[in-house]
Enzyme design. Structure first.
Site, PDB file in Angstrom:
ATOM      1  N   HIS A   4     -10.506   0.634  -1.794  1.00 13.42           N
ATOM      2  CA  HIS A   4     -10.724   1.650  -0.758  1.00 13.42           C
ATOM      3  C   HIS A   4     -12.195   2.063  -0.963  1.00 13.42           C
ATOM      4  O   HIS A   4     -12.613   2.761  -1.730  1.00 13.42           O
ATOM      5  CB  HIS A   4      -9.887   2.886  -0.805  1.00 13.42           C
ATOM      6  CG  HIS A   4     -10.136   3.904   0.050  1.00 13.42           C
ATOM      7  ND1 HIS A   4      -9.287   4.634   0.825  1.00 13.42           N
ATOM      8  CD2 HIS A   4     -11.329   4.848   0.445  1.00 13.42           C
ATOM      9  CE1 HIS A   4      -9.696   5.604   1.549  1.00 13.42           C
ATOM     10  NE2 HIS A   4     -10.927   5.506   1.478  1.00 13.42           N
ATOM     11  N   HIS A  11     -10.718   3.536  -5.748  1.00 19.55           N
ATOM     12  CA  HIS A  11     -10.588   4.486  -4.412  1.00 19.55           C
ATOM     13  C   HIS A  11     -11.603   5.330  -4.369  1.00 19.55           C
ATOM     14  O   HIS A  11     -12.287   5.982  -5.347  1.00 19.55           O
ATOM     15  CB  HIS A  11      -9.190   5.298  -4.379  1.00 19.55           C
ATOM     16  CG  HIS A  11      -9.070   6.029  -3.163  1.00 19.55           C
ATOM     17  ND1 HIS A  11      -9.629   7.008  -2.509  1.00 19.55           N
ATOM     18  CD2 HIS A  11      -7.941   5.809  -2.272  1.00 19.55           C
ATOM     19  CE1 HIS A  11      -9.165   7.439  -1.440  1.00 19.55           C
ATOM     20  NE2 HIS A  11      -8.163   6.750  -1.365  1.00 19.55           N
ATOM     21  N   ASP A  54       0.311   2.587   3.596  1.00 20.54           N
ATOM     22  CA  ASP A  54      -0.285   3.673   3.348  1.00 20.54           C
ATOM     23  C   ASP A  54       0.762   4.797   3.182  1.00 20.54           C
ATOM     24  O   ASP A  54       0.437   6.182   3.972  1.00 20.54           O
ATOM     25  CB  ASP A  54      -1.402   4.056   4.205  1.00 20.54           C
ATOM     26  CG  ASP A  54      -2.618   4.669   3.390  1.00 20.54           C
ATOM     27  OD1 ASP A  54      -2.410   5.310   2.289  1.00 20.54           O
ATOM     28  OD2 ASP A  54      -3.712   4.752   4.111  1.00 20.54           O
ATOM     29  N   LYS A 110      -6.284   0.058  -8.948  1.00 18.94           N
ATOM     30  CA  LYS A 110      -6.986   0.630  -7.537  1.00 18.94           C
ATOM     31  C   LYS A 110      -8.180   1.207  -7.720  1.00 18.94           C
ATOM     32  O   LYS A 110      -8.356   2.062  -8.231  1.00 18.94           O
ATOM     33  CB  LYS A 110      -5.841   1.297  -6.766  1.00 18.94           C
ATOM     34  CG  LYS A 110      -6.368   1.959  -5.495  1.00 18.94           C
ATOM     35  CD  LYS A 110      -6.382   1.236  -4.482  1.00 18.94           C
ATOM     36  CE  LYS A 110      -7.272   1.963  -3.055  1.00 18.94           C
ATOM     37  NZ  LYS A 110      -6.116   2.826  -2.570  1.00 18.94           N
ATOM     38  N   HIS A 150       0.840  -1.191   0.060  1.00 18.52           N
ATOM     39  CA  HIS A 150      -0.038  -0.097   0.070  1.00 18.52           C
ATOM     40  C   HIS A 150       0.817   1.245   0.013  1.00 18.52           C
ATOM     41  O   HIS A 150       1.017   1.910   0.807  1.00 18.52           O
ATOM     42  CB  HIS A 150      -0.933   0.074   1.318  1.00 18.52           C
ATOM     43  CG  HIS A 150      -1.988   0.883   1.029  1.00 18.52           C
ATOM     44  ND1 HIS A 150      -3.394   0.585   1.711  1.00 18.52           N
ATOM     45  CD2 HIS A 150      -2.141   2.208   0.647  1.00 18.52           C
ATOM     46  CE1 HIS A 150      -4.044   2.004   1.397  1.00 18.52           C
ATOM     47  NE2 HIS A 150      -3.221   2.502   0.853  1.00 18.52           N
ATOM     48  N   HIS A 204      -6.827  -1.223   4.221  1.00 17.81           N
ATOM     49  CA  HIS A 204      -7.375  -0.798   5.564  1.00 17.81           C
ATOM     50  C   HIS A 204      -8.615  -1.189   6.057  1.00 17.81           C
ATOM     51  O   HIS A 204      -9.785  -0.372   6.148  1.00 17.81           O
ATOM     52  CB  HIS A 204      -7.064   0.826   5.782  1.00 17.81           C
ATOM     53  CG  HIS A 204      -7.519   1.549   4.635  1.00 17.81           C
ATOM     54  ND1 HIS A 204      -8.598   1.678   3.946  1.00 17.81           N
ATOM     55  CD2 HIS A 204      -6.512   2.437   4.007  1.00 17.81           C
ATOM     56  CE1 HIS A 204      -8.548   2.576   2.795  1.00 17.81           C
ATOM     57  NE2 HIS A 204      -7.343   2.980   2.923  1.00 17.81           N
ATOM     58  N   HIS A 236      -6.823  13.590   2.602  1.00 19.25           N
ATOM     59  CA  HIS A 236      -7.774  13.600   1.905  1.00 19.25           C
ATOM     60  C   HIS A 236      -8.636  14.994   1.577  1.00 19.25           C
ATOM     61  O   HIS A 236      -9.681  15.336   1.187  1.00 19.25           O
ATOM     62  CB  HIS A 236      -8.993  12.636   2.510  1.00 19.25           C
ATOM     63  CG  HIS A 236      -8.585  11.327   2.361  1.00 19.25           C
ATOM     64  ND1 HIS A 236      -8.766  10.591   1.308  1.00 19.25           N
ATOM     65  CD2 HIS A 236      -8.122  10.429   3.320  1.00 19.25           C
ATOM     66  CE1 HIS A 236      -8.206   9.433   1.647  1.00 19.25           C
ATOM     67  NE2 HIS A 236      -7.843   9.288   2.617  1.00 19.25           N
TER      68      HIS A 236
END
EC number: 3.5.1.5
Length: 567
Positions: free
Chosen positions: A246, A219, A360, A217, A134, A272, A320
Site C-alpha cells: 500500500h 503499508h 479489505d 505487507k 486482502h 487497491h 486510517h
C-alpha cells in the site's frame, strides 16, 4: 433409441453441451462447452434413481471408491465451463469425469461404492472456493460471513481490533504471529498471515518469516519508503515469499516513479491499485501496466456507482485514524477519492489489466462481497462495453473465465498456494461452492471445505424436513470439532517449515507450504495479462490506457443487490 426433449433432460440431469445458463439476474450467460457424462448412463441419487446397489453403485471397497460424488455439476472455472461428475477422496478433488459403477457402466472414471456420499448437483453450478487476499483480521466472525459468500481462503494480517490492524493488514512480530496461527487453527477457513514489511534492515523481516509469515505487507501508515520497499523485497527474494504493498498516498517519501524504481524488476502484489484504498495520488493506477506488478482491487470501489465517492470519505476517516477537524487530514482523505480513476478501474478489470479482486475486510471493504461485486463489475462492463472477444452475442464464457480467475486462481498463484487451492482441479483441496443459477454469486447452496460441508442454508431445526422457514446459514459439521483441522489449511513459508514451527506451536490443521511466489509475473495471471501503458492527467485525473481514454458513467442500478436481500 429412446429420446427426451432438451428441456426435460436439463430438468432431470442439468444442462448439457450447447445449453445456456443465466447467472442470477445479471446480463451474463454461460454455454456448456463439454459434457463428461455419458448420455443414457447418467447417475442420480434418490428413490427409483440410478445410484443403487448393483446399478450405479458398485461393490468396491473404500480404497477404490470416492468418499463423495457431486453428480452432474456445471463447473465454472478459469479452465472451462463443463458438465461433469466430481469425485472427492480424503478431502481433495480426486476425479472430474463420469461417475458410476464400472462393473456395469461404460466410461466410469469416478467410481461409486457403498462408502460413497452423494451431493446432487444437477442444475447447480460448482466453483472453486474464493480466495480473499486482502484481509484485516479485525474479528474472527469475518470467517462465517466470508464462508457464506463462497470464500474459503484468507490471506492477510492483523491481531484483532487494534488500531494498527484496523488500518493495516499486518501481523507484526513473532509473538503475534504465533498467537494468530494458534487462533487460526480453530477457524474453518484456510489462512496465510502477512507480517509487517516496513523495515530498512532485514533482520526483523527474516524473523517474521521464520515465525510463520507467508508474506510481508508494506503499508504507508508504517512508512512505505523506498528504503523499506527495497529491503522488504530483498528479503522476499531471499526467502521466497510474496510482498504486498500500500504505497505512499501523500508522496512524502517519493512519487510513483520512486516506488517503481525501488521495486525494480521484482514481483510485487499492489493492493487497491486504483488508489481510493490508498497509494500514490493521483497515479498509483499506472502500476497496473508493469510486467512485474500483480495488481488487485478492493471491493468498495467495485463497481463504480452513484454512491461510491460519498461513501468513501467517511470510511477513510475512520479506517486510517484521521480527524475531521484537522484540515490536513481532510485533504489527505479527499486526495484519495477520484471519480475518474474509480471509473477507469472497472474498465481495466474488463480489459484484463487488473488481475485480482479482494475485500479489505472492515478496513474500507466488505468481507462478504468479494464474489458479488466481482460479478457486478462483469455485468456492468457487458452493458457498457458489449461482448468481450472472443465471445459473441450468444454467451459470455470468456468474460466469465476472466472474472472468476480474479478471486480464485490468480490470488493463489500470486501467493504461492495454487498447488493447493484456487481451482476445481484434481489434487487440490475440495473447497467447492454450489450455487443455484438464480442465486449465483449471492447465496451459495452449499460450501464445502476440504470435502466436508462447512456451512449451508438450513431451515427450522424442529422441522420434519430441512427446508421449513426460517432458513438461514448455519455452521455445519465440517466447521466443528476436530473435523475443522482435517478440512482446513494453514499456509506457512518454507523457512517456518524448516524450523518445525507447526510442531512447535502444536498446530493441528493441514499445513500447506507457499512457494514459487518470486517467479510469478503479470504474464502468469490467468486471463488477466494485459500490460497497457497507463497515463493519468495530474490536473483532471483522466486515465488513458495505450492512448484510449477510459471513462464510464456510474451505475444507478445493479444486479445481485436488493432483490436478494429482502430476507
Amino acid at each position: 433409441m429412446s429420446r427426451i426433449s432438451r428441456q426435460a433432460y436439463a430438468d432431470m440431469f442439468g444442462p448439457t453441451v450447447g445449453d445456456r445458463v443465466r447467472l442470477a439476474d445479471t446480463a451474463l450467460w454461460v454455454e456448456v462447452e463439454k459434457d463428461f457424462t455419458v448420455y443414457g448412463e447418467e447417475v442420480k441419487f434418490g428413490g427409483g434413481k440410478v445410484i443403487r446397489d448393483g446399478m450405479g453403485q458398485g461393490q468396491m471397497l473404500a480404497a477404490e471408491a470416492m468418499d463423495l460424488v457431486l453428480t452432474n455439476a456445471l463447473i465454472i472455472d478459469h479452465w472451462g465451463i463443463v458438465k461433469a461428475d466430481i469425485g472427492v477422496k480424503h478431502g481433495r478433488i480426486a476425479a472430474i469425469g463420469k461417475a458410476g459403477n464400472p462393473d456395469v457402466q461404460p466410461g466410469v472414471s469416478v467410481p461409486v461404492g457403498p462408502g460413497t456420499e452423494v451431493i446432487a448437483a444437477e442444475g447447480k453450478i460448482v466453483t472453486a472456493g474464493g480466495i480473499d487476499s486482502h484481509i484485516h483480521f479485525i474479528c474472527p466472525q469475518q470467517v462465517e460471513e466470508a464462508l457464506t459468500s463462497g470464500v474459503t481462503t484468507f490471506i492477510g494480517g492483523g491481531t484483532g481490533p487494534a488500531t494498527g490492524t484496523n488500518a493495516t493488514t499486518c501481523t507484526p512480530g513473532p509473538w503475534y504471529l504465533a498467537r494468530m496461527l494458534q487462533a487460526a487453527d480453530s477457524l474453518p477457513i484456510n489462512i496465510g498471515l502477512l507480517g509487517k514489511g516496513n523495515a530498512s534492515r532485514p533482520e526483523a523481516l527474516r524473523e517474521q518469516i521464520t515465525a510463520g509469515a507467508v508474506g510481508l505487507k508494506l503499508h504507508e501508515d508504517w512508512g512505505s519508503t523506498p528504503a523499506a520497499i527495497d529491503c522488504c523485497l530483498g528479503v522476499a527474494e531471499e526467502m521466497d515469499i510474496q510482498v504486498a504493498i500500500h504505497t505512499d498516498t501523500l508522496n512524502e517519501s517519493g512519487c510513483i516513479e520512486d516506488t517503481l524504481s525501488a521495486i525494480g524488476d521484482r514481483t510485487i502484489h499492489t493492493f487497491h491499485t486504483e488508489g481510493a484504498g490508498g497509494g500514490h495520488a493521483p497515479d498509483i493506477i499506472r502500476a497496473a501496466g508493469q510486467a512485474n506488478v500483480l495488481p488487485s482491487s478492493t471491493n468498495p470501489t467495485l463497481p463504480y456507482t452513484v454512491n461510491t465517492v460519498d461513501e468513501h470519505l467517511d470510511m477513510l476517516m475512520v479506517c486510517h485514524h484521521l480527524d475531521p477537524s484537522i484540515a490536513e487530514d481532510v485533504a489527505f482523505a479527499e486526495s484519495r477519492i477520484r471519480r475518474e480513476t474509480i471509473a477507469a478501474e472497472d474498465i481495466l478489470h474488463d480489459m484484463g489489466a487488473f488481475a485480482m479482486t479482494s475485500s479489505d475486510s472492515q478496513a474500507m471493504g466488505r468481507v462478504g462481497e468479494v464474489v458479488l461485486r466481482t460479478w457486478q463489475v462483469a455485468h456492468q462492463m457487458k452493458l457498457r462495453r458489449g461482448p468481450l472477444a472472443p465471445d459473441g452475442s450468444y454467451s459470455d464464457n470468456f468474460r466469465v473465465k476472466r472474472y472468476i480467475a480474479k478471486y480464485t486462481i490468480n490470488p493463489a498463484l500470486t501467493h504461492g498456494i495454487a498447488h493447493e487451492v484456487g481451482s476445481v482441479e484434481v489434487g487440490k483441496l475440495a473447497d467447492l461452492v454450489l450455487w443455484a443459477p438464480a442465486f449465483f454469486a449471492v447465496k451459495p447452496a452449499l460450501v464445502l471445505k476440504g470435502g466436508m460441508i462447512a456451512t449451508a442454508p438450513m431451515g427450522d431445526i424442529n422441522g420434519s424436513i430441512p427446508t421449513p422457514q426460517p432458513v438461514h446459514y448455519r455452521p455445519m459439521f465440517g466447521a466443528l470439532g476436530a473435523a475443522r483441522h482435517t478440512t482446513r489449511m494453514t499456509f506457512l513459508p518454507q523457512a517456518a517449515m524448516d524450523r518445525g514451527l507447526a510442531e512447535e506451536l502444536n498446530l493441528q490443521s493441514l499445513i500447506g507450504v507457499a512457494h514459487g511466489c518470486r517467479r510469478v509475473r503479470k504474464a502468469d495471471m490467468v486471463h488477466n495479462t494485459l500490460q497497457p501503458l497507463i497515463e493519468v492527467d495530474a490536473q483532471t485525473y483522466q486515465v488513458r490506457a495505450d492512448g484510449e481514454l477510459l471513462v464510464c458513467e456510474p451505475a444507478r442500478e445493479l444486479p445481485l443487490a436488493q432483490r436478494y436481500f429482502l430476507f
